[in-house]
Design a protein around this motif. Structure first.
Motif, PDB file in Angstrom:
ATOM      1  N   PHE A  26      68.896  15.620 109.905  1.00  0.00           N
ATOM      2  CA  PHE A  26      67.472  14.798 110.349  1.00  0.00           C
ATOM      3  C   PHE A  26      66.755  15.922 111.240  1.00  0.00           C
ATOM      4  N   THR A  27      67.292  16.434 112.213  1.00  0.00           N
ATOM      5  CA  THR A  27      66.537  17.249 113.185  1.00  0.00           C
ATOM      6  C   THR A  27      65.947  18.316 112.300  1.00  0.00           C
ATOM      7  N   LEU A  28      66.596  18.830 111.356  1.00  0.00           N
ATOM      8  CA  LEU A  28      65.939  20.234 110.653  1.00  0.00           C
ATOM      9  C   LEU A  28      64.720  19.335 109.725  1.00  0.00           C
ATOM     10  N   LEU A  29      64.911  18.085 109.218  1.00  0.00           N
ATOM     11  CA  LEU A  29      63.792  17.546 108.359  1.00  0.00           C
ATOM     12  C   LEU A  29      62.838  17.388 109.073  1.00  0.00           C
ATOM     13  N   PHE A  30      62.904  16.885 110.649  1.00  0.00           N
ATOM     14  CA  PHE A  30      61.632  16.523 111.253  1.00  0.00           C
ATOM     15  C   PHE A  30      60.880  17.986 111.680  1.00  0.00           C
ATOM     16  N   ALA A  31      61.917  19.042 111.971  1.00  0.00           N
ATOM     17  CA  ALA A  31      61.194  20.147 112.617  1.00  0.00           C
ATOM     18  C   ALA A  31      60.381  20.951 111.329  1.00  0.00           C
ATOM     19  N   ASP A  32      60.898  21.129 110.271  1.00  0.00           N
ATOM     20  CA  ASP A  32      59.861  21.432 109.210  1.00  0.00           C
ATOM     21  C   ASP A  32      59.004  20.575 108.325  1.00  0.00           C
ATOM     22  N   GLY A  33      58.773  19.350 109.158  1.00  0.00           N
ATOM     23  CA  GLY A  33      57.951  18.272 108.714  1.00  0.00           C
ATOM     24  C   GLY A  33      58.114  17.713 107.393  1.00  0.00           C
ATOM     25  N   ARG A  34      59.269  17.779 106.823  1.00  0.00           N
ATOM     26  CA  ARG A  34      59.486  17.132 105.708  1.00  0.00           C
ATOM     27  C   ARG A  34      59.619  15.422 105.785  1.00  0.00           C
ATOM     28  N   LEU A  35      60.188  15.265 106.892  1.00  0.00           N
ATOM     29  CA  LEU A  35      60.262  13.760 107.561  1.00  0.00           C
ATOM     30  C   LEU A  35      59.252  13.605 108.665  1.00  0.00           C
ATOM     31  N   ILE A  36      58.710  12.323 108.922  1.00  0.00           N
ATOM     32  CA  ILE A  36      58.048  12.135 110.092  1.00  0.00           C
ATOM     33  C   ILE A  36      58.688  10.871 110.658  1.00  0.00           C
TER      34      ILE A  36
END
Length: 639
Positions: free
Chosen positions: A552-562
């Protein structure tokens, strides 16, 4: 700096050589205030008077006892003087206390004085010539070698005008006092006055004091208020360094006071039971001083027992000087550059003195080259001392350095500015540290980031707050931000939102982690604004929460999840669609309700509420009761 020419004149000399009579003749004031002194005809304790010089300036006068039994009283008063009158009875010449007082004056670094031959009405001129020659020989190797010598009679007044003129001339050559340092008044007398309370007196060594000021009395360590100030019996609105002062202190019980206490600026002074010093043993000392020998230790108006720890030898020979650590049997207030006297434990005689180098040192081990090198560096000057203290304290505010050094704020700031220009010290916010410490802390930031990458390879970096924990808690937040900004500017770290990383770092998921990442992204994209909350999503996908956390942290960091909140997430594409619909709505309407936006999105109420609250935090919308209005809407996001 505030330059004020406030002068303290002191007497010195053997018992019954006419010191008190001389001051009486000069000032018209009686300094023997005790009944026993007046009955016995000798001074027992300190006496004080005011002396008006020809130009109108008023100098303070401290009359000291000459008897060897009261040398401790003499030492309590002699420390703050600027000019000494060394008094010798021409009928007796140089006597034991003449020599001892002269040695004490030398050790205390008194630099100006006048030789005064008293009772000259009782001697022939030829005899007086012989006595003067004897005195000249005695002082030939001291600061009094070129001092004027005046012949006077306190009884007839002979020589008094000439002595007054000599004093006025000597005063012209005394350096002006600096009143900008922290307030410091060693207490030499304390008493109670009916209707007023506790009064303390002493020579104001540094600083300025006014009625109403809060001051700290150490010991006992109480903060009290100055009710009234008197100088030479006159009530004043201000007293400055170099004046004899009486302070009426409100809220202080006299029984809690003692000679040796210090009245100082609150929070600046502390007591110490150990200090580093340069100690000099007089050539006339009767024997060598050995390791851990006890001595009577005098500093300011305080008197304690000290144990002398010789650091580079087993004994100190008469006439030698050494760096030592002195352990005190009870605490006192001391500061760097304070001068002190030591007397042998038994029988009591003055054997030496010295200069405080560090008033609050750690306990040293003996015969260590690094210890001696550090002490010599501290001894070499004020800037070296401040640099050493910065190194010991890792980082310090100017107030911390005031406490450690006893120097005034203005002088400390000047030294720090010079150290900064020389590249030896750096400023972080309102704290200072050595450049070596600054470089070490920047290396610590990069090393902590590297270790975090190794422990959390999938996270985009180390959180901002976590990285601060790699540095000492003494460093203030403003200092941390400045140090971090320097590391970022130098390219040592890279910031990405709230994360920090090394320039060459990129999260590299394992094959198993990549499958989880792909699954989460695909599922959130497919479910759009209907996406379940975090726990429900993980349960649906049968994913372990701990395993999914870094993904989840990676998806938040690169903007794929908000991340709307801790439980509600949206895929970036779905979020952009919702933002586009928000912007489109306000192009045609002034207000928006939650129900309208829920219908517009086709979403559940909980997810709609999380999205609108996120827009509020981004300042895209402003909530007014149950309505929202446009605030700082962005452009339509690109697909």
């Amino acid at each position: 700096m505030s330059q004020q020419r406030h002068i303290i004149i002191g007497t010195a000399g053997h018992v019954d050589h006419g010191k008190t009579a001389l001051i009486r003749a000069l000032t018209g004031q009686e300094t023997d205030r005790l009944k026993e002194e007046q009955e016995r005809g000798i001074s027992i304790d300190l006496g004080f008077a005011a002396f008006r010089l020809p130009g109108g300036q008023v100098a303070g006068v401290v009359d000291v006892p000459g008897h060897e039994r009261f040398i401790h009283n003499m030492l309590a008063g002699i420390g703050g003087i600027d000019l000494v009158l060394l008094v010798v009875d021409v009928n007796e010449g140089v006597m034991p206390q003449t020599r001892e007082h002269l040695q004490i004056l030398q050790l205390l670094d008194v630099r100006q004085g006048i030789l005064v031959l008293t009772k000259c009405d009782l001697a022939e001129p030829d005899w007086i010539d012989i006595v003067e020659e004897e005195i000249r020989e005695e002082v030939a190797a001291t600061f009094l070698k070129n001092a004027p010598c005046l012949r006077v009679s306190s009884l007839t007044g002979e020589g008094m005008p000439e002595l007054t003129t000599a004093i006025a001339e000597a005063v012209k050559h005394l350096p002006p006092k600096d009143a900008d340092g922290p307030l410091r008044l060693p207490v030499d007398r304390h008493f109670s006055v009916a209707g007023f309370g506790t009064v303390v007196t002493g020579t104001l060594l540094s600083g300025t004091v006014r009625p109403g000021d809060a001051v700290e009395v150490i010991p006992p360590g109480l903060t009290v208020r100055v009710r009234e100030i008197q100088v030479h019996g006159n009530k004043l609105s201000e007293a400055r360094a170099g004046q004899r002062v009486a302070l009426n202190l409100a809220g202080l019980d006299r029984d809690r006071l003692q000679r040796g206490a210090v009245v100082g600026a609150p929070g600046i002074f502390e007591q110490t039971e150990r200090l580093d010093a340069r100690l000099t043993l007089l050539p006339s000392a009767p024997r060598p001083l050995k390791f851990r020998d006890p001595v009577h230790f005098y500093l300011g108006t305080a008197r304690v027992i000290g144990i002398v720890a010789l650091l580079d030898r087993d004994q100190l020979e008469p006439g030698e000087s050494a760096l030592v650590q002195i352990h005190l049997d009870r605490p006192l207030v001391a500061h760097r550059q304070d001068r002190f006297i030591i007397r042998s434990y038994s029988p009591m005689t003055t054997i030496g003195g010295g200069l405080v180098i560090d008033p609050a040192p750690i306990k040293h081990k003996r015969f260590r080259d690094e210890v001696m090198a550090a002490l010599k560096a501290l001894e070499s000057g004020e800037m070296a001392f401040l640099l050493q203290k910065l190194s010991e304290q890792t980082c310090a505010r100017v107030k911390d350095l005031e406490l450690a050094s006893g120097l005034g704020r203005e002088r400390i700031e000047q030294h720090l500015a010079s150290l900064g220009e020389d590249g030896r010290a750096a400023r972080l916010g309102d704290q200072w540290l050595t450049t070596e410490t600054s470089r070490a802390w920047r290396r610590r930031l990069t090393e902590a980031t590297r270790q975090y990458h190794e422990q959390h390879p999938l996270q985009p970096g180390i959180p901002h707050a976590t990285l601060k924990g790699a540095l000492p808690t003494k460093l203030a937040p403003k200092g941390y931000e400045q140090l971090l900004a320097e590391a970022l500017a130098a390219g040592e770290l890279v910031q990405q939102q709230e994360w920090l990383r090394l320039p060459d770092f990129a999260p590299t998921p394992t094959a198993a982690q990549q499958k989880v990442i792909d699954l989460l992204e695909a599922t959130y994209r497919a479910e759009g604004v209907q996406a379940k909350n975090r726990n429900a999503m993980l349960e649906q996908l049968r994913l372990d929460p701990d395993t999914a956390e870094d993904c989840f942290t990676l998806l938040f960091a690169d903007g794929r999840l908000i991340k709307l909140n801790e439980e509600s997430f949206l895929h970036r594409d779905c979020y952009n669609q919702a933002l586009t619909q928000l912007i489109g709505h306000f192009a045609a309407h002034e207000t928006l309700t939650m129900a309208e936006f829920r219908d517009l999105l086709g979403s559940a109420r909980k997810q709609t509420q999380a999205l609108l609250e996120y827009f509020d935090r981004q300042k895209y919308t402003l909530r007014k009761e149950d309505l929202r209005v446009a605030w700082q809407l962005p452009k339509v996001p690109e697909r």
